[in-house]
Write an enzyme that holds these catalytic residues in place. Structure first.
Site, mmCIF file in Angstrom:
data_model
loop_
_atom_site.group_PDB
_atom_site.id
_atom_site.type_symbol
_atom_site.label_atom_id
_atom_site.label_comp_id
_atom_site.label_asym_id
_atom_site.label_seq_id
_atom_site.Cartn_x
_atom_site.Cartn_y
_atom_site.Cartn_z
ATOM 1 N N ILE A 11 0.838 -1.198 0.000
ATOM 2 C CA ILE A 11 0.000 0.000 0.000
ATOM 3 C C ILE A 11 0.877 1.253 0.000
ATOM 4 C CG2 ILE A 11 -1.982 -1.124 1.071
ATOM 5 C CD1 ILE A 11 -1.229 0.220 3.722
ATOM 6 N N THR A 12 0.410 2.260 -0.723
ATOM 7 C CA THR A 12 1.133 3.528 -0.801
ATOM 8 C C THR A 12 0.147 4.627 -1.154
ATOM 9 O OG1 THR A 12 3.110 4.604 -1.732
ATOM 10 C CG2 THR A 12 1.711 3.379 -3.275
ATOM 11 N N ARG A 51 11.843 -0.746 12.305
ATOM 12 C CA ARG A 51 12.280 -1.414 11.082
ATOM 13 C C ARG A 51 13.743 -1.086 10.770
ATOM 14 N NH1 ARG A 51 8.195 -3.470 7.496
ATOM 15 N NH2 ARG A 51 6.215 -3.499 8.601
ATOM 16 N N GLU A 167 3.747 -10.435 6.863
ATOM 17 C CA GLU A 167 4.272 -9.699 5.717
ATOM 18 C C GLU A 167 5.152 -10.582 4.823
ATOM 19 O OE1 GLU A 167 6.089 -5.856 6.629
ATOM 20 O OE2 GLU A 167 5.206 -5.963 8.631
#
Length: 222
Positions: A11-12, A51, A167
């Site tokens: 998604i972006t 992250r 993910e």
């Protein structure tokens, strides 16, 4: 049960599509910084920091931020957070309508990655969590809790929420040509995407998919 043809979704914000098309790649956060790109950011800074810090344990020389993330479902936990527009740790408060889903075929992606010696991984929960488990084999699809991935409600069930956030990660960048479909919430965003695609040699299909979003009752023609 594992879907016969598992799809993965990145998604972006729709505003990021021209840069992705121009570069021919979706870059990992670490690459974005190195290249001096300035995308419209929709992520949570705390998770982005995690992250940058946490290793992908099956490839311990690497960090999560060095990978392009995909979910195994379109209606992700992150999208729900964006739809609420009230998270104090997210600067973007524009809701979900301008978020697009870039869809790829998981098995095809893995074949291509291995052909080109690109490392990848599967996390069985949110890859930004300290307790995330990682795998580097498609056998891990047997461990993904597909009932949770498909869940539309989770209430106070942390186990469902964690499993839904599983993910697929691919190191460095992901080729724009590997995206075969784009899902959007409404006609206005679809028209914007189609206009951007006029500048692209690669043109994925673009469809209005209101059931991929949390505000399904909204005007799909807005």
């Amino acid at each position: 049960m594992i879907p016969p043809r598992p799809a993965i979704d990145h998604i972006t914000h729709v505003d990021n599509l021209p840069s992705i098309i121009r570069e021919g790649q979706i870059y990992a956060d670490a690459q974005i910084g190195e290249r001096g790109l300035a995308p419209s950011t929709i992520g949570m800074e705390k998770l982005k920091a995690n992250r940058r810090r946490f290793p992908v344990k099956c490839h311990p020389q690497t960090r999560v931020a060095e990978y392009v993330p995909f979910y195994f479902c379109p209606r992700s936990i992150m999208l729900f957070t964006l739809a609420k527009r009230n998270h104090a740790e997210i600067g973007y408060q524009g809701g979900e309508a301008s978020i697009v889903h870039l869809v790829a075929d998981l098995r095809r992606v893995v074949r291509s990655a291995e052909k080109h010696e690109r490392i990848w991984a599967i996390s069985l929960s949110n890859a930004a969590s300290a307790y995330a488990e990682f795998r580097a084999s498609l056998d891990a699809l047997e461990e993904v809790r597909w009932d949770c991935v498909a869940a539309t409600e989770w209430g106070g069930r942390r186990d469902v929420k964690d499993a839904k956030a599983a993910e697929f990660l691919i190191h460095g960048s992901f080729p724009w040509a590997g995206i075969h479909a784009i899902g959007v919430q409404n006609l206005k965003v679809r028209q914007r995407v189609l206009a951007f695609l006029e500048e692209s040699a690669h043109r994925p299909s673009v469809s209005i998919e209101p059931h991929w979003y949390y505000a399904e009752s909204g005007d799909r023609h807005a």
